[in-house]
Every structure is written in structure tokens, then in C-alpha cells.
Motif scaffolding. Structure first.
Motif, PDB file in Angstrom:
ATOM      1  N   ASP A   1       7.626  -5.737   7.573  1.00  0.00           N
ATOM      2  CA  ASP A   1       8.518  -6.075   8.657  1.00  0.00           C
ATOM      3  C   ASP A   1       9.454  -7.231   8.365  1.00  0.00           C
ATOM      4  OD1 ASP A   1       5.907  -7.647  10.627  1.00  0.00           O
ATOM      5  OD2 ASP A   1       5.955  -7.087   8.535  1.00  0.00           O
ATOM      6  N   VAL A  23       0.114  -9.704  11.088  1.00  0.00           N
ATOM      7  CA  VAL A  23      -1.244  -9.879  11.625  1.00  0.00           C
ATOM      8  C   VAL A  23      -1.960 -11.024  10.921  1.00  0.00           C
ATOM      9  CG1 VAL A  23      -1.520  -7.475  12.351  1.00  0.00           C
ATOM     10  CG2 VAL A  23      -2.280  -8.166  10.056  1.00  0.00           C
ATOM     11  N   PHE A  75       6.881  -1.951  17.035  1.00  0.00           N
ATOM     12  CA  PHE A  75       7.666  -2.394  15.890  1.00  0.00           C
ATOM     13  C   PHE A  75       8.976  -1.616  15.776  1.00  0.00           C
ATOM     14  CE2 PHE A  75       8.740  -1.819  11.372  1.00  0.00           C
ATOM     15  CZ  PHE A  75       8.950  -3.141  11.012  1.00  0.00           C
ATOM     16  N   MET A  91      -7.659  -4.694   6.508  1.00  0.00           N
ATOM     17  CA  MET A  91      -7.127  -3.346   6.742  1.00  0.00           C
ATOM     18  C   MET A  91      -6.974  -2.591   5.412  1.00  0.00           C
ATOM     19  SD  MET A  91      -3.650  -2.464   8.798  1.00  0.00           S
ATOM     20  CE  MET A  91      -2.502  -2.196   7.507  1.00  0.00           C
ATOM     21  N   PRO A 113       7.803   7.088  12.266  1.00  0.00           N
ATOM     22  CA  PRO A 113       8.741   7.632  11.285  1.00  0.00           C
ATOM     23  C   PRO A 113       8.095   8.075   9.971  1.00  0.00           C
ATOM     24  CG  PRO A 113       9.019   5.232  11.506  1.00  0.00           C
ATOM     25  CD  PRO A 113       8.131   5.687  12.618  1.00  0.00           C
ATOM     26  N   ASN A 131      -1.916  -0.117  18.416  1.00  0.00           N
ATOM     27  CA  ASN A 131      -1.065  -0.290  19.586  1.00  0.00           C
ATOM     28  C   ASN A 131      -0.996   1.047  20.342  1.00  0.00           C
ATOM     29  OD1 ASN A 131       1.305  -0.277  21.220  1.00  0.00           O
ATOM     30  ND2 ASN A 131       2.239  -1.890  19.991  1.00  0.00           N
ATOM     31  N   ASP A 138      -0.582   7.710   7.379  1.00  0.00           N
ATOM     32  CA  ASP A 138       0.420   6.679   7.661  1.00  0.00           C
ATOM     33  C   ASP A 138      -0.347   5.535   8.305  1.00  0.00           C
ATOM     34  OD1 ASP A 138       2.356   5.009   8.699  1.00  0.00           O
ATOM     35  OD2 ASP A 138       3.214   6.511  10.057  1.00  0.00           O
ATOM     36  N   LEU A 139      -0.511   4.456   7.555  1.00  0.00           N
ATOM     37  CA  LEU A 139      -1.305   3.321   8.025  1.00  0.00           C
ATOM     38  C   LEU A 139      -0.408   2.340   8.782  1.00  0.00           C
ATOM     39  CD1 LEU A 139      -4.001   1.879   8.014  1.00  0.00           C
ATOM     40  CD2 LEU A 139      -3.494   1.043   5.708  1.00  0.00           C
ATOM     41  N   GLY A 140      -0.547   2.343  10.111  1.00  0.00           N
ATOM     42  CA  GLY A 140       0.312   1.508  10.963  1.00  0.00           C
ATOM     43  C   GLY A 140       1.564   2.274  11.333  1.00  0.00           C
ATOM     44  N   CYS A 141       1.423   3.249  12.252  1.00  0.00           N
ATOM     45  CA  CYS A 141       2.489   4.252  12.423  1.00  0.00           C
ATOM     46  C   CYS A 141       3.650   3.811  13.305  1.00  0.00           C
ATOM     47  CB  CYS A 141       1.892   5.554  12.935  1.00  0.00           C
ATOM     48  SG  CYS A 141       1.121   5.419  14.567  1.00  0.00           S
ATOM     49  N   ASN A 191       4.006   0.894   5.910  1.00  0.00           N
ATOM     50  CA  ASN A 191       4.783  -0.327   6.076  1.00  0.00           C
ATOM     51  C   ASN A 191       3.815  -1.240   6.827  1.00  0.00           C
ATOM     52  OD1 ASN A 191       6.445  -2.392   6.861  1.00  0.00           O
ATOM     53  ND2 ASN A 191       8.118  -1.077   7.576  1.00  0.00           N
ATOM     54  N   PRO A 241       1.434  -4.212   8.580  1.00  0.00           N
ATOM     55  CA  PRO A 241       1.754  -5.278   9.538  1.00  0.00           C
ATOM     56  C   PRO A 241       1.477  -6.660   8.945  1.00  0.00           C
ATOM     57  CG  PRO A 241      -0.384  -4.352  10.035  1.00  0.00           C
ATOM     58  CD  PRO A 241       0.121  -3.602   8.848  1.00  0.00           C
ATOM     59  N   LEU A 279      -2.117   6.202  12.080  1.00  0.00           N
ATOM     60  CA  LEU A 279      -3.044   5.227  12.684  1.00  0.00           C
ATOM     61  C   LEU A 279      -2.299   4.014  13.217  1.00  0.00           C
ATOM     62  CD1 LEU A 279      -6.084   5.035  10.270  1.00  0.00           C
ATOM     63  CD2 LEU A 279      -5.503   6.734  12.004  1.00  0.00           C
ATOM     64  N   ASP A 280      -2.748   3.561  14.355  1.00  0.00           N
ATOM     65  CA  ASP A 280      -2.233   2.296  14.885  1.00  0.00           C
ATOM     66  C   ASP A 280      -3.242   1.739  15.875  1.00  0.00           C
ATOM     67  OD1 ASP A 280      -0.355   0.198  16.009  1.00  0.00           O
ATOM     68  OD2 ASP A 280       1.032   1.291  14.737  1.00  0.00           O
ATOM     69  N   THR A 311      11.050   0.425   5.963  1.00  0.00           N
ATOM     70  CA  THR A 311      10.581   1.808   6.054  1.00  0.00           C
ATOM     71  C   THR A 311      11.555   2.737   5.328  1.00  0.00           C
ATOM     72  OG1 THR A 311       9.549   1.266   8.152  1.00  0.00           O
ATOM     73  CG2 THR A 311       9.866   3.610   7.679  1.00  0.00           C
ATOM     74  N   PHE A 339       1.527  -5.602  17.474  1.00  0.00           N
ATOM     75  CA  PHE A 339       0.277  -5.068  16.948  1.00  0.00           C
ATOM     76  C   PHE A 339      -0.901  -5.276  17.897  1.00  0.00           C
ATOM     77  CE2 PHE A 339       1.516  -9.055  14.937  1.00  0.00           C
ATOM     78  CZ  PHE A 339       0.548  -9.918  15.391  1.00  0.00           C
TER      79      PHE A 339
HETATM   80  C1  LIG Z   1       5.391  -2.997  10.246  1.00  0.00           C
HETATM   81  S1  LIG Z   1       4.837  -1.894  11.493  1.00  0.00           S
HETATM   82  C2  LIG Z   1       5.334  -0.307  10.838  1.00  0.00           C
HETATM   83  C3  LIG Z   1       5.497   0.759  11.907  1.00  0.00           C
HETATM   84  C4  LIG Z   1       6.069   2.081  11.432  1.00  0.00           C
HETATM   85  N1  LIG Z   1       5.254   2.657  10.360  1.00  0.00           N
HETATM   86  C5  LIG Z   1       7.492   1.941  10.984  1.00  0.00           C
HETATM   87  O1  LIG Z   1       7.723   2.040   9.779  1.00  0.00           O
HETATM   88  O2  LIG Z   1       8.375   1.728  11.828  1.00  0.00           O
HETATM   89  C6  LIG Z   1       3.071  -1.954  11.250  1.00  0.00           C
HETATM   90  C7  LIG Z   1       2.245  -1.254  12.295  1.00  0.00           C
HETATM   91  O3  LIG Z   1       0.857  -1.470  11.977  1.00  0.00           O
HETATM   92  C8  LIG Z   1       0.147  -1.557  13.196  1.00  0.00           C
HETATM   93  N2  LIG Z   1      -1.161  -2.196  12.963  1.00  0.00           N
HETATM   94  C9  LIG Z   1      -1.524  -3.488  13.116  1.00  0.00           C
HETATM   95  N3  LIG Z   1      -2.811  -3.675  12.820  1.00  0.00           N
HETATM   96  C10 LIG Z   1      -3.300  -2.467  12.457  1.00  0.00           C
HETATM   97  C11 LIG Z   1      -4.575  -1.993  12.037  1.00  0.00           C
HETATM   98  N4  LIG Z   1      -5.616  -2.802  11.923  1.00  0.00           N
HETATM   99  N5  LIG Z   1      -4.718  -0.682  11.764  1.00  0.00           N
HETATM  100  C12 LIG Z   1      -3.678   0.166  11.881  1.00  0.00           C
HETATM  101  N6  LIG Z   1      -2.426  -0.218  12.274  1.00  0.00           N
HETATM  102  C13 LIG Z   1      -2.239  -1.519  12.556  1.00  0.00           C
HETATM  103  C14 LIG Z   1       1.082  -2.316  14.114  1.00  0.00           C
HETATM  104  O4  LIG Z   1       0.739  -2.156  15.478  1.00  0.00           O
HETATM  105  C15 LIG Z   1       2.441  -1.721  13.722  1.00  0.00           C
HETATM  106  O5  LIG Z   1       2.772  -0.628  14.536  1.00  0.00           O
END
Ligand SMILES: C[S@@+](CC[C@H](N)C(=O)[O-])C[C@H]1O[C@@H](n2cnc3c(N)ncnc32)[C@H](O)[C@@H]1O
Length: 214
Positions: free
Chosen positions: A2, A148, A43, A156, A84, A104, A77-80, A143, A145, A101-102, A52, A12
Motif C-alpha cells: 500500500d 498492520v 483499501f 500472516m 482485484p 475486513n 489472493d491474500l488480503g483481497c 498485495n 497489508p 481472504l480478508d 496491485t 484492515f
Molecule cells: C494492501 S490491501 C490489498 C487489497 C487488494 N488485494 C488490492 O490489491 O486492492 C491488503 C488487504 O489485506 C487485508 N488484511 C489485513 N490483515 C489480514 C490478514 N491477517 N489476513 C488476510 N487479509 C488481511 C486488509 O484488510 C486489506 O484489505
């Protein structure tokens, strides 16, 4: 990874405090224009994040067809966020199971709605604890977080990256000035049985690739 000030501070959290203002934007994913629903409190709600974009341009093709045993590939997709990355995986490999996965809940709801609108029935938006323990991933794109904090980020990655299949690969995008190189060094040193290398570098971002040793 980010970018700093334009993004909400607490995207998050499970239940974002920001009032939910939903709207639609048009983005280009997997070579086609897609109308998606976004909302405040998640996000990058206004656009496809630059990190991204770098990730999606840098990743190698996803594995094709089913696994050798005939079962479907599992993509993560870890942190969706609003989805996208998972939507791109699902568009490129409609026969695979895509896990988005998310933590939020608002992000998960948006990803579910965007998957329905995009015609991606095998895309599952889920909380981390909802993924069965025996699922292994042929590809992980993320992408992550960074906001956090190091301990949560490391936890994570320690939880999900060891769940790659033997031939699987993970690709993570991280902003260079938010610790990409130190994250690479940490991952390479601390994730047992996995090797982390830089796969690409563009627009101030690094894309890290994680594979099994050897
Ligand atoms: C930088 S954003 C990327 C969002 C999306 N993939 C994008 O590219 O627009 C990271 C995402 O990870 C999520 N996140 C935070 N902690 C997490 C966890 N422990 N497991 C999974 N997702 C998590 C956040 O809520 C956030 O939506």
C-alpha cells in the motif's frame, strides 16, 4: 503494497468505522473492462492501486489445467480488499478454485458481489479461519497489508506461504520505501524450506517471489 497517505488508516479492521459509502468504478482486469463495487473503509476504494497494477503485470502465468490427480488448482489472493487480484485469477483460470481472504467484512462482502457480477462462481471470499487446513495453494498473489505492522505481517506470511504446493509460487508486491528489501531478507531467512527472491521492480515497488527450496 500500500501507498501512504491517500488510503484509509484502518482498512484492515473487521468492521471499518468509516461510514459505508458504496459506489461503482470501472477497472481493467485480465484484459477486460469490469464494473466493480467499492466502498469507503477498505483499501484503495477509488481505483486499482498502483502496487496491485505492478503485481498483476509482473506475475508469471498461473498454472494451467487441473492438478496431476485431476483435482482443481487452488489459487489464493491474500488480503483481497474489493477483489482485484482474485477477480484476475478467476478470469484467467475459471476452472480453478480461487480463495480471496480478508479480515475486513466489508471487503469480503464487496469481493463476493464483484465475483457474482463478474461471473466467477469458483471465487470464494473468506475469513482466514474459514479455509480448511488441508488446502494447499498452487499460486499465491498478494498485495500484503504492510500497515498492520511487522509482527502481524510476518505472522500472516508464516501462516500462508508454507501452504504452497511443491511446485507452487507466491508473488507479493511491496513498496520499496516501505521495507520491500528487508521483508525479502526476513522471508528468505525465516520461512523454512522457502526461498524468496526479487522477481520484478517497477514504479517504486518490488515484486517478491517465494518458492520451495531446491
Ligand atoms: C494492501 S490491501 C490489498 C487489497 C487488494 N488485494 C488490492 O490489491 O486492492 C491488503 C488487504 O489485506 C487485508 N488484511 C489485513 N490483515 C489480514 C490478514 N491477517 N489476513 C488476510 N487479509 C488481511 C486488509 O484488510 C486489506 O484489505
Amino acid at each position: 503494497m500500500d501507498e501512504p497517505p491517500a488510503e484509509p488508516q484502518h482498512y484492515f479492521t473487521a468492521q471499518p468505522a468509516a461510514p459505508e459509502e458504496r459506489r461503482r468504478i470501472t477497472v481493467r482486469l485480465a484484459g477486460r473492462e469490469l464494473d466493480v463495487e467499492v466502498a469507503s473503509g477498505i483499501f484503495s476504494p477509488g481505483r486499482l492501486d498502483l502496487g496491485t497494477q505492478v503485481l498483476l503485470r509482473s506475475v508469471p502465468p498461473l498454472p494451467d489445467g487441473p492438478r496431476a490427480d485431476g483435482t482443481a488448482r487452488q489459487l489464493l489472493d491474500l488480503g483481497c480488499g474489493w477483489g482485484p487480484v482474485a477477480l484476475t485469477q478467476a478470469a484467467q483460470r475459471p476452472e480453478a478454485d480461487v480463495w480471496a481472504l480478508d479480515v475486513n467484512e466489508r471487503a469480503l462482502d464487496l469481493t463476493r458481489r464483484n465475483a457474482v457480477a463478474a461471473g466467477a462462481p469458483r471465487l470464494r471470499a473468506a475469513r482466514p479461519d474459514d479455509v480448511p487446513d488441508d488446502v494447499r495453494f498452487d499460486a499465491i498473489w498478494s498485495n500484503p497489508p504492510i500497515r498492520v505492522g511487522k509482527a502481524a505481517l510476518h505472522a500472516m506470511l508464516e501462516r500462508w506461504l508454507p501452504r504452497l504446493t511443491p511446485d507452487g509460487a507466491a508473488h507479493l508486491v511491496v513498496q520499496r520505501n516501505l521495507g520491500a528489501d528487508s521483508l525479502q531478507a526476513w522471508a528468505d531467512d525465516r520461512l523454512e524450506g522457502l526461498t524468496t527472491a526479487r522477481a520484478a521492480s517497477a514504479k517504486g515497488f518490488r515484486v517478491l517471489e517465494v518458492r520451495r527450496d531446491g
